[in-house]
Design a protein around this motif. Structure first.
Motif, PDB file in Angstrom:
ATOM      1  N   GLY A 186       0.645  -1.182  -0.133  1.00 36.41           N
ATOM      2  CA  GLY A 186      -0.072   0.009   0.005  1.00 36.41           C
ATOM      3  C   GLY A 186       0.882   1.387   0.032  1.00 36.41           C
ATOM      4  O   GLY A 186       0.399   2.373   0.756  1.00 36.41           O
ATOM      5  N   PRO A 204      -7.226   1.204   0.250  1.00 35.84           N
ATOM      6  CA  PRO A 204      -6.551  -0.080   0.575  1.00 35.84           C
ATOM      7  C   PRO A 204      -7.302  -1.371  -0.255  1.00 35.84           C
ATOM      8  O   PRO A 204      -8.502  -1.219  -0.123  1.00 35.84           O
ATOM      9  CB  PRO A 204      -6.262  -0.246   2.122  1.00 35.84           C
ATOM     10  N   GLY A 215      -5.624  -7.183   2.543  1.00 39.10           N
ATOM     11  CA  GLY A 215      -5.689  -5.724   2.504  1.00 39.10           C
ATOM     12  C   GLY A 215      -5.237  -5.012   3.853  1.00 39.10           C
ATOM     13  O   GLY A 215      -5.008  -3.779   3.601  1.00 39.10           O
ATOM     14  N   ALA A 218      -1.841  -3.165   3.664  1.00 34.75           N
ATOM     15  CA  ALA A 218      -2.013  -1.886   2.934  1.00 34.75           C
ATOM     16  C   ALA A 218      -2.643  -0.806   3.863  1.00 34.75           C
ATOM     17  O   ALA A 218      -2.360   0.300   3.701  1.00 34.75           O
ATOM     18  CB  ALA A 218      -2.818  -2.193   1.499  1.00 34.75           C
ATOM     19  N   ILE A 234     -10.846  -0.984   3.844  1.00 40.82           N
ATOM     20  CA  ILE A 234     -10.443  -2.001   2.726  1.00 40.82           C
ATOM     21  C   ILE A 234     -11.478  -2.314   1.670  1.00 40.82           C
ATOM     22  O   ILE A 234     -12.616  -2.545   2.114  1.00 40.82           O
ATOM     23  CB  ILE A 234      -9.879  -3.424   3.387  1.00 40.82           C
TER      24      ILE A 234
END
Length: 260
Positions: A186, A204, A215, A218, A234
């Motif tokens: 990310g 993300p 995710g 991220a 996310i």
């Protein structure tokens, strides 16, 4: 309080116009059988459009809700579509009245009513091709909220020269806000934010594997960004698109007021 009661209160000076407007806006929904209540005044009340989240809904219910919203507003955005939802929409609506996102993660169904145009400009950037589904949801939300959209896909930091080559588009189009979708570590939103002078929204995406799965890596990376960004949940393409469009539409309105 129903509409007739509100009008009577205005007539006898028991309610002023501002209070009446607020009361009427709070009433603005359309029931669909016993399964849904469509908030047709949401856009006027909050600046953010009403949309249908298909995920978790029966395909037939999605079609019925879409029909009701099209009848009320002329257009409806549907997000997080599965194959069964897509098939139901295609069987109930004429193909020329369905606008699919690039990877068909979202769709707009309409009766010929055009999308609005506010003058706002939103750029959507992805780190990888795997991030496009979520990014396309965000792009279609921004478009349906009246913004021109600029898509720049697959320019992640694993090949930073790709982003450098695309930055001319950003400089030429001068977006009012930028969404950057990235999975794995990310990093891309932080990099983009360090190069531009407009708000950046980190989105993300649940791509990646191992420690970066779903995710989470991220998301945490974006929350720890050295450069200033905002971060949504996310895979929250709708939220990112709505937030970016609200910023862009506010800026566009200011341009109009100042004749810029």
């Amino acid at each position: 309080m129903d509409l007739k009661s509100i009008l009577n209160k205005i007539k006898v000076n028991e309610m002023d116009l501002d209070a009446a407007e607020a009361q009427i806006r709070s009433m603005g929904y359309v029931p669909v059988s016993d399964i849904a209540k469509i908030d047709i005044f949401r856009k006027h009340r909050t600046g953010i459009m009403e949309a249908i989240l298909a995920e978790g809904k029966d395909p037939g219910d999605v079609v019925e809700i879409a029909k009701a919203q099209i009848s009320a507003t002329g257009r409806v955005l549907i997000t997080r579509l599965g194959d069964d939802h897509r098939q139901s929409l295609e069987s109930h609506f004429r193909s020329e009245f369905i606008e699919w996102s690039l990877h068909r993660s979202a769709a707009v169904v309409h009766d010929g009513t055009p999308a609005p145009s506010t003058g706002g400009i939103v750029a959507i950037i992805t780190a990888g091709t795997a991030d496009i589904d979520v990014a396309e949801e965000a792009r279609m939300v921004a478009h349906e909220m009246g913004c021109e959209t600029i898509a720049i896909y697959d320019v992640g930091v694993a090949g930073f020269h790709r982003l450098v080559g695309e930055m001319q588009k950003i400089q030429e189009k001068k977006p009012d806000s930028i969404i950057v979708a990235a999975g794995r570590e990310g990093t891309l939103p932080t990099v983009v934010s360090s190069l531009v002078d407009v708000p950046v929204i980190g989105l993300p995406v649940s791509t990646g594997y191992g420690a970066g799965a779903k995710g989470e890596a991220a998301l945490l990376s974006m929350l720890q960004s050295c450069s200033v960004i905002s971060v949504v949940n996310i895979d929250a393409g709708f939220v990112a698109g709505s937030f970016a469009a609200r910023i862009a539409n506010t800026v566009a309105e200011a341009r109009k007021c100042n004749n810029l």
